[in-house]
Scaffold this motif. Structure first.
Motif, mmCIF file in Angstrom:
data_model
loop_
_atom_site.group_PDB
_atom_site.id
_atom_site.type_symbol
_atom_site.label_atom_id
_atom_site.label_comp_id
_atom_site.label_asym_id
_atom_site.label_seq_id
_atom_site.Cartn_x
_atom_site.Cartn_y
_atom_site.Cartn_z
ATOM 1 N N MET A 1 0.662 -1.178 -0.287
ATOM 2 C CA MET A 1 -0.109 -0.240 0.091
ATOM 3 C C MET A 1 0.704 1.500 -0.267
ATOM 4 O O MET A 1 1.583 1.168 0.534
ATOM 5 N N SER A 2 0.426 2.014 -0.870
ATOM 6 C CA SER A 2 0.858 3.628 -0.985
ATOM 7 C C SER A 2 1.044 4.356 1.010
ATOM 8 O O SER A 2 -0.020 3.981 1.399
ATOM 9 N N ILE A 3 2.045 5.594 0.769
ATOM 10 C CA ILE A 3 2.332 5.705 2.305
ATOM 11 C C ILE A 3 0.596 6.564 1.846
ATOM 12 O O ILE A 3 0.110 6.807 3.739
ATOM 13 N N GLN A 4 0.099 7.323 0.483
ATOM 14 C CA GLN A 4 -0.948 8.406 1.157
ATOM 15 C C GLN A 4 -1.900 7.074 1.486
ATOM 16 O O GLN A 4 -3.112 7.504 2.627
ATOM 17 N N SER A 5 -2.049 6.059 1.670
ATOM 18 C CA SER A 5 -3.349 5.330 1.889
ATOM 19 C C SER A 5 -3.304 4.422 3.045
ATOM 20 O O SER A 5 -3.877 4.684 4.102
ATOM 21 N N ASN A 6 -2.001 4.203 3.320
ATOM 22 C CA ASN A 6 -1.482 4.359 5.015
ATOM 23 C C ASN A 6 -2.101 5.173 5.850
ATOM 24 O O ASN A 6 -3.085 5.160 6.473
ATOM 25 N N ILE A 7 -1.847 6.277 5.573
ATOM 26 C CA ILE A 7 -1.993 7.291 6.689
ATOM 27 C C ILE A 7 -3.740 7.457 6.541
ATOM 28 O O ILE A 7 -4.519 7.686 7.309
ATOM 29 N N ILE A 8 -4.533 7.234 5.619
ATOM 30 C CA ILE A 8 -5.459 7.168 5.305
ATOM 31 C C ILE A 8 -6.794 6.409 5.962
ATOM 32 O O ILE A 8 -7.169 6.573 6.923
ATOM 33 N N MET A 9 -6.037 5.413 6.401
ATOM 34 C CA MET A 9 -6.528 3.655 6.677
ATOM 35 C C MET A 9 -6.160 4.516 8.533
ATOM 36 O O MET A 9 -6.862 4.713 8.943
ATOM 37 N N ILE A 10 -5.179 5.240 8.475
ATOM 38 C CA ILE A 10 -4.059 5.461 9.982
ATOM 39 C C ILE A 10 -5.755 6.804 10.589
ATOM 40 O O ILE A 10 -6.118 6.302 11.542
ATOM 41 N N GLU A 11 -6.132 7.333 9.471
ATOM 42 C CA GLU A 11 -6.920 8.506 10.030
ATOM 43 C C GLU A 11 -8.456 7.974 9.857
ATOM 44 O O GLU A 11 -9.357 8.182 11.287
ATOM 45 N N GLU A 12 -8.935 6.884 9.198
ATOM 46 C CA GLU A 12 -10.173 6.214 9.334
ATOM 47 C C GLU A 12 -10.591 5.976 10.995
ATOM 48 O O GLU A 12 -11.341 5.636 11.949
ATOM 49 N N ASN A 13 -8.831 4.625 10.810
ATOM 50 C CA ASN A 13 -9.310 4.452 12.300
ATOM 51 C C ASN A 13 -9.490 4.972 13.856
ATOM 52 O O ASN A 13 -9.276 4.660 14.982
ATOM 53 N N MET A 14 -8.493 6.162 13.470
ATOM 54 C CA MET A 14 -8.919 7.454 14.273
ATOM 55 C C MET A 14 -10.112 7.706 14.782
ATOM 56 O O MET A 14 -10.643 7.865 15.666
ATOM 57 N N GLU A 15 -10.899 8.589 13.553
ATOM 58 C CA GLU A 15 -11.673 8.521 14.118
ATOM 59 C C GLU A 15 -13.209 7.825 14.325
ATOM 60 O O GLU A 15 -13.849 7.723 15.739
ATOM 61 N N LYS A 16 -12.677 6.028 14.671
ATOM 62 C CA LYS A 16 -13.417 5.240 14.863
ATOM 63 C C LYS A 16 -13.126 4.826 16.617
ATOM 64 O O LYS A 16 -14.075 4.830 17.050
ATOM 65 N N ALA A 17 -12.053 5.706 16.507
ATOM 66 C CA ALA A 17 -11.554 5.318 17.961
ATOM 67 C C ALA A 17 -12.101 6.513 19.087
ATOM 68 O O ALA A 17 -12.926 6.613 20.528
ATOM 69 N N LEU A 18 -12.137 8.089 18.669
ATOM 70 C CA LEU A 18 -12.758 8.744 19.152
ATOM 71 C C LEU A 18 -14.269 8.531 18.878
ATOM 72 O O LEU A 18 -15.049 8.532 19.969
ATOM 73 N N LYS A 19 -14.307 8.199 18.112
ATOM 74 C CA LYS A 19 -16.599 8.070 18.591
ATOM 75 C C LYS A 19 -16.511 6.827 19.444
ATOM 76 O O LYS A 19 -17.605 6.931 20.077
ATOM 77 N N LYS A 20 -16.173 5.708 19.321
ATOM 78 C CA LYS A 20 -15.451 4.710 20.547
ATOM 79 C C LYS A 20 -16.160 5.843 21.293
ATOM 80 O O LYS A 20 -16.528 5.053 22.599
ATOM 81 N N SER A 21 -14.860 6.062 22.124
ATOM 82 C CA SER A 21 -15.006 6.702 23.532
ATOM 83 C C SER A 21 -15.593 7.851 24.122
ATOM 84 O O SER A 21 -15.096 8.473 24.733
ATOM 85 N N GLY A 22 -16.902 8.088 22.925
ATOM 86 C CA GLY A 22 -17.643 9.460 22.792
ATOM 87 C C GLY A 22 -17.085 10.658 22.744
ATOM 88 O O GLY A 22 -17.178 11.680 23.180
ATOM 89 N N ARG A 23 -15.625 10.952 22.013
ATOM 90 C CA ARG A 23 -14.453 12.169 21.620
ATOM 91 C C ARG A 23 -15.102 12.669 20.086
ATOM 92 O O ARG A 23 -14.044 12.852 19.589
ATOM 93 N N GLU A 24 -15.995 12.341 19.817
ATOM 94 C CA GLU A 24 -16.268 12.437 17.824
ATOM 95 C C GLU A 24 -16.265 13.661 17.541
ATOM 96 O O GLU A 24 -16.916 14.448 17.931
#
Length: 229
Positions: A1-24
């Motif tokens: 995977m490219s650096i850009q797609s890796n960063i997009i995946m990380i940012e999506e995971n970050m958003e999910k974690a924020l949502k899960k913890s009520g910090r959306e």
């Protein structure tokens, strides 16, 4: 995977974690750890939106600063020797590894000589691993009170490096401990101090760290792939 797609995946995971913890909607800063990474690949991360890079060694930070310039924020995330402070003063957005009085004195002195204020995080060895630097949890308040009068460094938060483990219960306990310490310090309303940043979470555990309150993560191999040493 490219650096850009890796960063997009990380940012999506970050958003999910924020949502899960009520910090959306809250902001978590992603620091790309560029240890051993060549300049072209670092520049590629900058082109696709990374604005913070982290280095473990002073000579690497100096080299990258000279080649890349101030188009990106530099974070010193590794152990900082007192005699190397002069080499990076004025070049960092944040030093994550303040862990002793002699280093605080040197940072304050060099910052004063350069007419700047250097932002720092206190490194806390929550797990008390012998192989890692940092203050014990119970030492942090005493340390803060020792250095509060230093005018040319400003404490902006806390940092920890969690053990390299898959034990989710242990990791959550460590991250929660640092979060609670941050809240305790915040409630004391010290002058010349803010608890803006909780730097915790790396490639293997950043989602858990965010769920437990982190707002700054340090990620290398999830962006660049496994390192070639």
């Amino acid at each position: 995977m490219s650096i850009q797609s890796n960063i997009i995946m990380i940012e999506e995971n970050m958003e999910k974690a924020l949502k899960k913890s009520g910090r959306e909607g809250e902001k978590v800063e992603l620091i790309a750890v560029t240890k051993t990474i060549d300049i072209d690949r670092i520049n590629e991360t900058i082109r696709v939106g990374i604005s913070n890079i982290g280095e473990n060694k002073v000579q690497e930070l100096e080299k990258k600063y000279d080649l890349i310039g101030d188009t990106v924020n530099y974070h010193m995330i590794g152990h900082l020797q007192t005699n190397k402070v002069k080499n990076i003063i004025g070049k960092t957005r944040l030093i994550h590894s303040l862990d002793r009085l002699s280093l605080a004195k040197e940072l304050d002195k060099r910052s004063k000589n350069n007419a700047i204020v250097t932002d720092v995080l206190i490194q806390v060895n929550v797990a008390e691993e012998e192989s890692k630097f940092g203050l014990k949890v119970e030492e942090v308040l005493y340390f803060i009170e020792e250095i509060l009068d230093f005018k040319n460094i400003k404490i902006r938060g806390l940092m920890t490096i969690a053990p390299n483990t898959t034990d989710e219960i242990l990791l959550r306990k460590i991250f929660r401990t640092l979060y609670n310490l941050k809240e305790n310090i915040k409630n004391k309303n010290y002058e010349n101090l803010s608890m803006d940043y909780l730097s915790m979470g790396m490639t293997n555990d950043y989602e858990l760290a965010i769920e437990e309150g982190s707002n700054m993560i340090r990620v290398g191999s999830a962006i660049f792939g496994k390192r070639n040493y």
